[in-house]
Design a protein around this motif. Structure first.
Motif, PDB file in Angstrom:
ATOM      1  N   HIS A   1       0.841  -1.204   0.000  1.00 28.30           N
ATOM      2  CA  HIS A   1       0.000   0.000   0.000  1.00 28.30           C
ATOM      3  C   HIS A   1       0.874   1.251   0.000  1.00 28.30           C
ATOM      4  CE1 HIS A   1       0.936   0.293   4.284  1.00 28.30           C
ATOM      5  NE2 HIS A   1       0.436  -0.917   4.474  1.00 28.30           N
ATOM      6  N   ILE A   2       0.249   2.404  -0.047  1.00 30.07           N
ATOM      7  CA  ILE A   2       1.019   3.643  -0.198  1.00 30.07           C
ATOM      8  C   ILE A   2       1.858   3.948   1.042  1.00 30.07           C
ATOM      9  CG2 ILE A   2      -0.563   4.646  -1.881  1.00 30.07           C
ATOM     10  CD1 ILE A   2      -1.588   6.480   0.409  1.00 30.07           C
TER      11      ILE A   2
ATOM     12  N   LEU B   1     -10.398   1.204  -2.149  1.00 31.96           N
ATOM     13  CA  LEU B   1      -9.001   1.372  -1.751  1.00 31.96           C
ATOM     14  C   LEU B   1      -8.408   2.642  -2.333  1.00 31.96           C
ATOM     15  CD1 LEU B   1      -7.455  -2.214  -2.107  1.00 31.96           C
ATOM     16  CD2 LEU B   1      -8.682  -1.203  -0.184  1.00 31.96           C
ATOM     17  N   ARG B   2      -9.249   3.470  -2.930  1.00 34.83           N
ATOM     18  CA  ARG B   2      -8.758   4.684  -3.572  1.00 34.83           C
ATOM     19  C   ARG B   2      -7.977   5.545  -2.577  1.00 34.83           C
ATOM     20  NH1 ARG B   2     -13.346   6.301  -5.726  1.00 34.83           N
ATOM     21  NH2 ARG B   2     -12.975   5.152  -7.667  1.00 34.83           N
ATOM     22  N   TYR B   3      -6.783   5.985  -2.985  1.00 38.68           N
ATOM     23  CA  TYR B   3      -5.860   6.811  -2.201  1.00 38.68           C
ATOM     24  C   TYR B   3      -5.188   6.046  -1.062  1.00 38.68           C
ATOM     25  CZ  TYR B   3      -8.822  10.145  -4.645  1.00 38.68           C
ATOM     26  OH  TYR B   3      -9.555  10.799  -5.616  1.00 38.68           O
ATOM     27  N   LEU B   4      -5.451   4.760  -0.943  1.00 41.37           N
ATOM     28  CA  LEU B   4      -4.796   3.933   0.066  1.00 41.37           C
ATOM     29  C   LEU B   4      -3.791   2.975  -0.567  1.00 41.37           C
ATOM     30  CD1 LEU B   4      -7.904   3.024   2.263  1.00 41.37           C
ATOM     31  CD2 LEU B   4      -6.202   4.810   2.686  1.00 41.37           C
ATOM     32  N   ALA B   5      -4.066   2.583  -1.799  1.00 41.40           N
ATOM     33  CA  ALA B   5      -3.166   1.728  -2.567  1.00 41.40           C
ATOM     34  C   ALA B   5      -3.078   2.300  -3.972  1.00 41.40           C
ATOM     35  CB  ALA B   5      -3.676   0.288  -2.614  1.00 41.40           C
ATOM     36  N   MET B   6      -1.990   1.969  -4.666  1.00 46.35           N
ATOM     37  CA  MET B   6      -1.863   2.395  -6.058  1.00 46.35           C
ATOM     38  C   MET B   6      -3.043   1.841  -6.848  1.00 46.35           C
ATOM     39  SD  MET B   6       1.063   4.133  -6.494  1.00 46.35           S
ATOM     40  CE  MET B   6       1.743   3.829  -8.136  1.00 46.35           C
ATOM     41  N   GLN B   7      -3.545   2.613  -7.809  1.00 41.90           N
ATOM     42  CA  GLN B   7      -4.696   2.168  -8.573  1.00 41.90           C
ATOM     43  C   GLN B   7      -4.413   0.865  -9.313  1.00 41.90           C
ATOM     44  OE1 GLN B   7      -7.795   3.677  -8.458  1.00 41.90           O
ATOM     45  NE2 GLN B   7      -8.427   1.783  -9.491  1.00 41.90           N
ATOM     46  N   CYS B   8      -3.183   0.714  -9.791  1.00 40.90           N
ATOM     47  CA  CYS B   8      -2.831  -0.517 -10.502  1.00 40.90           C
ATOM     48  C   CYS B   8      -2.918  -1.731  -9.578  1.00 40.90           C
ATOM     49  CB  CYS B   8      -1.437  -0.403 -11.119  1.00 40.90           C
ATOM     50  SG  CYS B   8      -0.136   0.068  -9.961  1.00 40.90           S
ATOM     51  N   VAL B   9      -2.586  -1.543  -8.307  1.00 36.83           N
ATOM     52  CA  VAL B   9      -2.689  -2.628  -7.334  1.00 36.83           C
ATOM     53  C   VAL B   9      -4.151  -2.928  -7.041  1.00 36.83           C
ATOM     54  CG1 VAL B   9      -2.205  -3.309  -4.945  1.00 36.83           C
ATOM     55  CG2 VAL B   9      -0.445  -2.171  -6.314  1.00 36.83           C
TER      56      VAL B   9
END
Length: 222
Positions: free
Chosen positions: A33-34, A198-206
């Motif tokens: 995650h980010i 999961l927006r803004y918590l993990a990369m969109q590709c993930v």
């Protein structure tokens, strides 16, 4: 010579007169995650690291009692997350090795692979570093790499805790504060099971990969 990763496999070889600094970010990354990425980037900048290699654990010893997502999924999510950062790469070293995952074995392989002008720095959280004296062959870990303990606002090791670490092993531990990101992989898994974004918590590709593969839909992890 075994291959460590694609981008930085020859680190130190093409410029033997210069000291190169390689950061190692180990973990289960279930999922990445980010918070992981932000920590690695800030440590890279703070310590002038040439690169950071993420190494997903194969069979993490301390999680053998839990069900962990198959390694190939965790590896691919790491690759997707790191692809856009030219200073990041991912290694399948621990997964390919098989058996239980021990940090000391990974550091030995890295030290044997890279020339002497490459300095190894193992990046870990300040909470995890408290247990380092219990890690497998901890004194050898101290010999092979410098440890960088990433703290966050509100979580700082006391002088007593730092002194205790020094008493048990000759660790070279450097502490650095990073931006607080209250994100954990277990929180992300719970959000997925609850149908949350999961927006803004993990990369969109993930996030897209998780959706395509149908990961974390059932309460298999604790």
């Amino acid at each position: 010579m075994a291959r460590i990763c694609g981008r930085f496999d020859r680190l130190g070889l093409d410029d033997p007169g210069r000291t190169c600094r390689l950061g190692i970010m180990g973990g289960t990354f279930d999922p990445i995650h980010i918070g992981h990425l932000a920590c690695a980037e800030q440590v890279r900048e703070n310590f002038g690291l040439d690169a950071v290699v993420f190494i997903p654990a194969g069979v993490p010893v301390y999680k053998k009692h839990l069900e962990v997502t198959p390694a190939h999924h965790r590896l691919e999510m790491c690759r997707l997350a790191c692809e856009s950062n030219p200073f990041f790469d991912v290694s399948s070293l621990e997964i390919d090795r098989g058996g239980d995952t021990y940090t000391v074995d990974t550091l030995r392989e890295l030290r044997a692979h890279y020339p002497d002008n490459v300095e190894l720095s193992f990046i870990t959280g300040a909470d995890a570093v408290l247990s380092i004296i219990k890690w497998h062959e901890s004194s050898e870990i101290a010999r092979l790499a410098r440890l960088i303990a990433a703290t966050r606002p509100g979580y700082v090791l006391s002088d007593g805790q730092k002194a205790d670490l020094r008493l048990h092993a000759d660790f070279s531990i450097t502490y650095t504060e990073i931006t607080a990101l209250a994100i954990s992989s277990s929180d992300l898994r719970l959000r997925i099971r609850e149908g949350k974004s999961l927006r803004y918590l993990a990369m969109q590709c993930v996030s897209d990969y998780i959706g395509r593969e149908g990961l974390y839909q059932e309460a298999a992890h604790e």
